[in-house]
Design a protein around this motif. Structure first.
Motif, PDB file in Angstrom:
ATOM      1  N   ASN A   1      61.105  33.605  53.003  1.00 58.58           N
ATOM      2  CA  ASN A   1      62.067  32.870  53.805  1.00 58.58           C
ATOM      3  C   ASN A   1      61.860  33.288  55.250  1.00 58.58           C
ATOM      4  O   ASN A   1      61.782  34.471  55.562  1.00 58.58           O
ATOM      5  CB  ASN A   1      63.443  33.299  53.315  1.00 58.58           C
ATOM      6  CG  ASN A   1      64.536  32.453  53.847  1.00 58.58           C
ATOM      7  OD1 ASN A   1      64.450  31.989  54.983  1.00 58.58           O
ATOM      8  ND2 ASN A   1      65.554  32.258  53.045  1.00 58.58           N
TER       9      ASN A   1
ATOM     10  N   ASN B   1      67.786  19.793  53.977  1.00 65.48           N
ATOM     11  CA  ASN B   1      69.078  20.422  54.258  1.00 65.48           C
ATOM     12  C   ASN B   1      69.948  20.417  53.007  1.00 65.48           C
ATOM     13  O   ASN B   1      69.963  19.443  52.265  1.00 65.48           O
ATOM     14  CB  ASN B   1      69.806  19.680  55.374  1.00 65.48           C
ATOM     15  CG  ASN B   1      69.211  20.000  56.725  1.00 65.48           C
ATOM     16  OD1 ASN B   1      68.647  21.081  56.917  1.00 65.48           O
ATOM     17  ND2 ASN B   1      69.292  19.062  57.648  1.00 65.48           N
TER      18      ASN B   1
ATOM     19  N   LEU C   1      63.321  27.654  64.587  1.00 65.02           N
ATOM     20  CA  LEU C   1      62.491  27.344  63.428  1.00 65.02           C
ATOM     21  C   LEU C   1      63.307  26.669  62.337  1.00 65.02           C
ATOM     22  O   LEU C   1      62.785  25.940  61.520  1.00 65.02           O
ATOM     23  CB  LEU C   1      61.924  28.637  62.856  1.00 65.02           C
ATOM     24  CG  LEU C   1      60.539  29.027  63.336  1.00 65.02           C
ATOM     25  CD1 LEU C   1      60.180  30.356  62.728  1.00 65.02           C
ATOM     26  CD2 LEU C   1      59.523  27.971  62.967  1.00 65.02           C
ATOM     27  N   GLY C   2      64.544  26.967  62.338  1.00 63.23           N
ATOM     28  CA  GLY C   2      65.394  26.495  61.255  1.00 63.23           C
ATOM     29  C   GLY C   2      65.376  27.528  60.154  1.00 63.23           C
ATOM     30  O   GLY C   2      64.332  28.105  59.866  1.00 63.23           O
TER      31      GLY C   2
ATOM     32  N   SER D   1      59.030  23.139  54.944  1.00 64.18           N
ATOM     33  CA  SER D   1      60.433  22.928  55.317  1.00 64.18           C
ATOM     34  C   SER D   1      61.160  22.275  54.146  1.00 64.18           C
ATOM     35  O   SER D   1      60.616  21.437  53.450  1.00 64.18           O
ATOM     36  CB  SER D   1      60.540  22.071  56.574  1.00 64.18           C
ATOM     37  OG  SER D   1      60.219  20.751  56.299  1.00 64.18           O
TER      38      SER D   1
ATOM     39  N   ASN E   1      65.682  26.866  57.255  1.00 73.61           N
ATOM     40  CA  ASN E   1      65.228  26.209  56.037  1.00 73.61           C
ATOM     41  C   ASN E   1      63.701  26.118  55.964  1.00 73.61           C
ATOM     42  O   ASN E   1      63.149  25.201  55.383  1.00 73.61           O
ATOM     43  CB  ASN E   1      65.854  24.811  55.930  1.00 73.61           C
ATOM     44  CG  ASN E   1      65.478  23.953  57.128  1.00 73.61           C
ATOM     45  OD1 ASN E   1      65.095  24.489  58.169  1.00 73.61           O
ATOM     46  ND2 ASN E   1      65.568  22.648  56.977  1.00 73.61           N
ATOM     47  N   VAL E   2      63.033  27.093  56.585  1.00 72.32           N
ATOM     48  CA  VAL E   2      61.572  27.094  56.539  1.00 72.32           C
ATOM     49  C   VAL E   2      61.083  28.247  55.672  1.00 72.32           C
ATOM     50  O   VAL E   2      61.549  29.373  55.809  1.00 72.32           O
ATOM     51  CB  VAL E   2      60.994  27.190  57.971  1.00 72.32           C
ATOM     52  CG1 VAL E   2      59.482  27.373  57.905  1.00 72.32           C
ATOM     53  CG2 VAL E   2      61.337  25.947  58.762  1.00 72.32           C
TER      54      VAL E   2
ATOM     55  N   ASP F   1      56.834  18.581  62.673  1.00 71.23           N
ATOM     56  CA  ASP F   1      58.180  18.557  62.104  1.00 71.23           C
ATOM     57  C   ASP F   1      58.587  19.920  61.552  1.00 71.23           C
ATOM     58  O   ASP F   1      59.694  20.382  61.781  1.00 71.23           O
ATOM     59  CB  ASP F   1      58.253  17.502  60.987  1.00 71.23           C
ATOM     60  CG  ASP F   1      58.267  16.103  61.566  1.00 71.23           C
ATOM     61  OD1 ASP F   1      58.732  15.959  62.721  1.00 71.23           O
ATOM     62  OD2 ASP F   1      57.779  15.168  60.885  1.00 71.23           O
ATOM     63  N   VAL F   2      57.662  20.533  60.808  1.00 68.98           N
ATOM     64  CA  VAL F   2      58.005  21.805  60.178  1.00 68.98           C
ATOM     65  C   VAL F   2      58.308  22.858  61.238  1.00 68.98           C
ATOM     66  O   VAL F   2      59.298  23.585  61.155  1.00 68.98           O
ATOM     67  CB  VAL F   2      56.867  22.277  59.251  1.00 68.98           C
ATOM     68  CG1 VAL F   2      57.182  23.661  58.706  1.00 68.98           C
ATOM     69  CG2 VAL F   2      56.670  21.293  58.109  1.00 68.98           C
ATOM     70  N   ARG F   3      57.469  22.908  62.238  1.00 65.90           N
ATOM     71  CA  ARG F   3      57.670  23.903  63.299  1.00 65.90           C
ATOM     72  C   ARG F   3      58.711  23.455  64.330  1.00 65.90           C
ATOM     73  O   ARG F   3      59.064  24.209  65.210  1.00 65.90           O
ATOM     74  CB  ARG F   3      56.348  24.154  64.027  1.00 65.90           C
ATOM     75  CG  ARG F   3      55.405  25.064  63.299  1.00 65.90           C
ATOM     76  CD  ARG F   3      55.988  26.477  63.222  1.00 65.90           C
ATOM     77  NE  ARG F   3      54.994  27.421  62.791  1.00 65.90           N
ATOM     78  CZ  ARG F   3      54.239  28.117  63.651  1.00 65.90           C
ATOM     79  NH1 ARG F   3      54.354  27.950  64.926  1.00 65.90           N
ATOM     80  NH2 ARG F   3      53.353  28.962  63.185  1.00 65.90           N
ATOM     81  N   ASN F   4      59.120  22.224  64.222  1.00 63.19           N
ATOM     82  CA  ASN F   4      60.032  21.659  65.208  1.00 63.19           C
ATOM     83  C   ASN F   4      59.463  21.837  66.610  1.00 63.19           C
ATOM     84  O   ASN F   4      60.118  22.284  67.542  1.00 63.19           O
ATOM     85  CB  ASN F   4      61.414  22.325  65.097  1.00 63.19           C
ATOM     86  CG  ASN F   4      62.454  21.598  65.932  1.00 63.19           C
ATOM     87  OD1 ASN F   4      62.286  20.417  66.234  1.00 63.19           O
ATOM     88  ND2 ASN F   4      63.499  22.306  66.314  1.00 63.19           N
TER      89      ASN F   4
END
Lengths: 412, 238
Positions: free
Chosen positions: A271, A238, A56-57, A235, A59-60, A131-134
């Protein structure tokens, strides 16, 4: 008397009573096997959660209406008003560190294709979702949802792998018509495989449609606000400070939802990493409980070893007397029986290790569960079983070493 | 009597009392006896006479309540358990009525057992075991385990085990009690041969025929020696 000689004597004694040895070992085998299997399975779960975070990253951010805080008379999650398309746009435009915002709403129902139907979940999403969920559509599997689809309220759907398999089998779903709540949609893409979520449900069992279409066609009309959005996934660029962005979003939403500054917000921004961390804590508590259960079975196994060693000491009283008569010191006898108990446990431990690893492997294969057999667990299994042998072997060995040689020699 | 040879066992006022069920049993009650190097002594007496307790003392398996006993020159009452074990290992060779061999273990390894408790196994351990087996004429059976040997052979293996550490003294507790008359004779002749070669042997028996093989006889009764054939000879000589 060398240690090797002592071990040979121990192995011989164990071999002579093969059945009894096997039964005595059983407790240790079960104990170590469960320790290894449990540790591997729960380590696998933690590893998976790590993977989810990475996937997910970190950064979401995740926003939903209703507070999960247990203050005062707050309603449950989702009891307050939903977000709107306006909130989604405002966050994207007014907070520069925000890379993309995906507004989503979820519902469930049957999807029909030909004579087949399948109960699944529908997600109304914006194009930013991918993009947000990759979570993308690979080339050859059609296309992702676009801003155009959202604007046109297009009746198009991107389906998950599970839905594709259940409805279409081996044939290509692309371009086919499916019906959601009696509304026909055209399948334009198939999502990549995502697998199970950290909570264990199948993420691939889903259908994505444009959020605008979902609102109009799939959800009951006349909600409290127009253009409602159930949850937002945001998102962040970075390098941006997550907590600052999180606070900015909270401030913005407070203003937009007319909550006085300082009052309890009627929504929740979290977060993703911390969201998952909560679950990790639950997982590790569970792992601890399982480890405790396994440790108890090791102790029970140890008591079995102690029992069998006491029988062995009594049976071999004359042998002990003889050894003392020909010059064995108390320490020699103590070491002999300790080595015997430890050897017994070590063999049991190694067998348990093998069975535990095979068990964890089977679990991984059949349960589709991530399993991690760490060399550390192998070391703990071996050291642990030897430790059990030493601990529970000590009392019988000491009893043997404290025997009076005169009585021992005359023992019938 | 003047005997220039050194004393292997020297008991002075040797007393051993047990407390059993609140009652004091005077198993040994002031025994004075000296056994010299090269003697073959039979210890006789009815059960409860104290002969077994005397044997335990000679074997460094027990310590006196009072009085003194020296085995191989060492005063037992001054030794701790480890020192007693060391004494049993180096000075004494035991032979038991039931042989007490380790089952499923070859004759050679049975004989080797006392060598294993010497701290470290001597480099020539196997040679020494074979030599001991040769002394009892069983060198050819070194690889046989006890269940492949006759009773007499098993007892000879046990004797080889007693010999392997080159002790000063062999203590035999009813060594022929489990043997038939033919093998009894065989074992006793072996003892005589070893004795002729200089080994000191002390043997407990209740059989006068067996005792006749020994050069000296001690009769125990009620915790004391009531007859010592060596003393009788001395009296007869004077």
């Amino acid at each position: 008397m060398t240690l090797l000689d002592t071990i040979k004597i121990a192995l011989e004694a164990l071999r002579l009573n093969a059945l009894r040895t096997a039964l005595a070992m059983l407790g240790i085998i079960i104990g170590v096997a469960s320790v290894i299997a449990m540790a591997s399975i729960s380590a696998g779960a933690s590893k998976q959660i790590e993977d989810v975070i990475n996937n997910l990253g970190s950064n979401v951010l995740f926003a939903r209406p209703g507070s999960s805080r247990m203050g005062g008379r707050m309603g449950g999650a989702g009891s307050s008003l939903p977000f709107t398309d306006g909130d989604v746009a405002a966050i994207k435009q007014q907070i520069p560190e925000v890379a993309a915002v995906s507004g989503e709403s979820r519902s469930a129902g049957a999807v029909v294709y030909g004579n087949k139907n399948w109960l699944t979940s529908f997600q109304g999403v914006n194009a930013a979702f991918h993009d947000v969920r990759n979570w993308h559509v690979s080339t050859g599997n059609g296309r992702e949802l676009t801003d155009d689809d959202i604007r046109r309220k297009g009746k198009v759907a991107v389906i998950g792998q599970t839905v594709a398999r259940e409805l279409f089998g081996d044939t290509s779903p692309l371009g086919e018509r499916i019906r959601l709540k009696n509304v026909p949609f055209t399948v334009v893409g198939i999502l990549d495989k995502k697998g199970q979520s950290g909570m264990g449900n199948d993420q691939d069992d889903t259908i994505l449609v444009p959020l605008s279409t979902a609102r109009m066609r799939l959800e009951r009309s006349g909600g409290p606000v127009p253009n409602a959005v159930e949850i937002m996934l945001i998102s962040v660029e970075n390098g941006a400070d997550m907590s600052v962005v999180q606070a900015d979003i909270e401030d913005l939403l407070m203003k937009r939802r007319n909550v006085r500054p300082g009052a309890q917000p009627d929504f929740d921004v979290r977060n993703m990493a911390e969201f998952i961390a909560t679950r990790t804590a639950t997982q590790s508590t569970l792992g601890l409980l399982l480890a405790a259960a396994a440790a108890i079975s090791l102790i029970v196994g140890g008591i079995g070893i102690m029992n069998i060693m006491l029988v062995s000491v009594t049976e071999r009283t004359r042998e002990i007397g003889l050894r003392m008569a020909v010059g064995a010191r108390e320490r020699d006898i103590l070491v002999q029986f300790l080595v015997e108990a430890t050897t017994l446990c070590l063999i049991g431990g190694i067998i348990g290790l093998i069975i535990g690893s095979i068990g964890a492997g089977l679990f991984a294969k059949l349960g589709n569960w991530p399993v991690l057999v760490d060399p550390m667990f192998v070391a703990i299994g071996i050291v642990g079983s030897a430790g059990v042998g030493l601990f529970f072997g000590f009392y019988p060995a000491r009893r043997a070493s404290r025997m009076n040689p005169i009585d021992a020699l005359r023992f019938e | 009597m003047s005997n220039p040879k050194k004393a292997v066992i020297e008991a002075r006022g040797l007393t051993r009392h047990y407390v059993q069920g609140g009652e004091t049993i005077r198993a040994l009650d002031g025994v004075d006896v000296t056994i010299h190097e090269g003697e073959f002594v039979a210890v006789m007496g009815p059960s409860g006479s104290g002969k077994s307790t005397f044997m335990n003392m000679c074997g460094a398996l027990d310590r006196p309540t009072s009085g003194s006993i020296k085995v191989g020159g060492a005063e037992l009452s001054g030794l701790d358990n480890d020192a007693l074990a060391e004494l049993r290992n180096r000075v004494i060779g035991f032979v038991f009525q039931q042989f007490n061999l380790l089952p499923r273990t070859s004759a050679l390894h049975n004989v080797m057992l006392p060598l294993r408790y010497r701290g470290s196994l001597p480099a020539d351990a196997e040679e020494r075991c074979l030599k001991a087996l040769d002394q009892v004429e069983l060198a050819g059976r070194a690889s046989h385990s006890p269940n492949e040997l006759s009773g007499g052979q098993q007892q000879r293996v046990a004797i080889a085990r007693a010999l392997v550490n080159e002790p000063e003294l062999i203590l035999a507790d009813e060594p022929t009690g489990a043997l038939d008359s033919h093998t009894t004779e065989e074992v006793l002749k072996l003892f005589q041969r070893l004795n002729a070669a200089g080994m000191t042997i002390v043997m407990v028996t209740h059989d006068a025929e067996v005792a006749a093989y020994a050069g000296r006889c001690l009769y125990f009764r009620d915790g004391n020696i009531v007859e010592d054939t060596a003393a009788a000879k001395e009296r007869a000589a004077s």
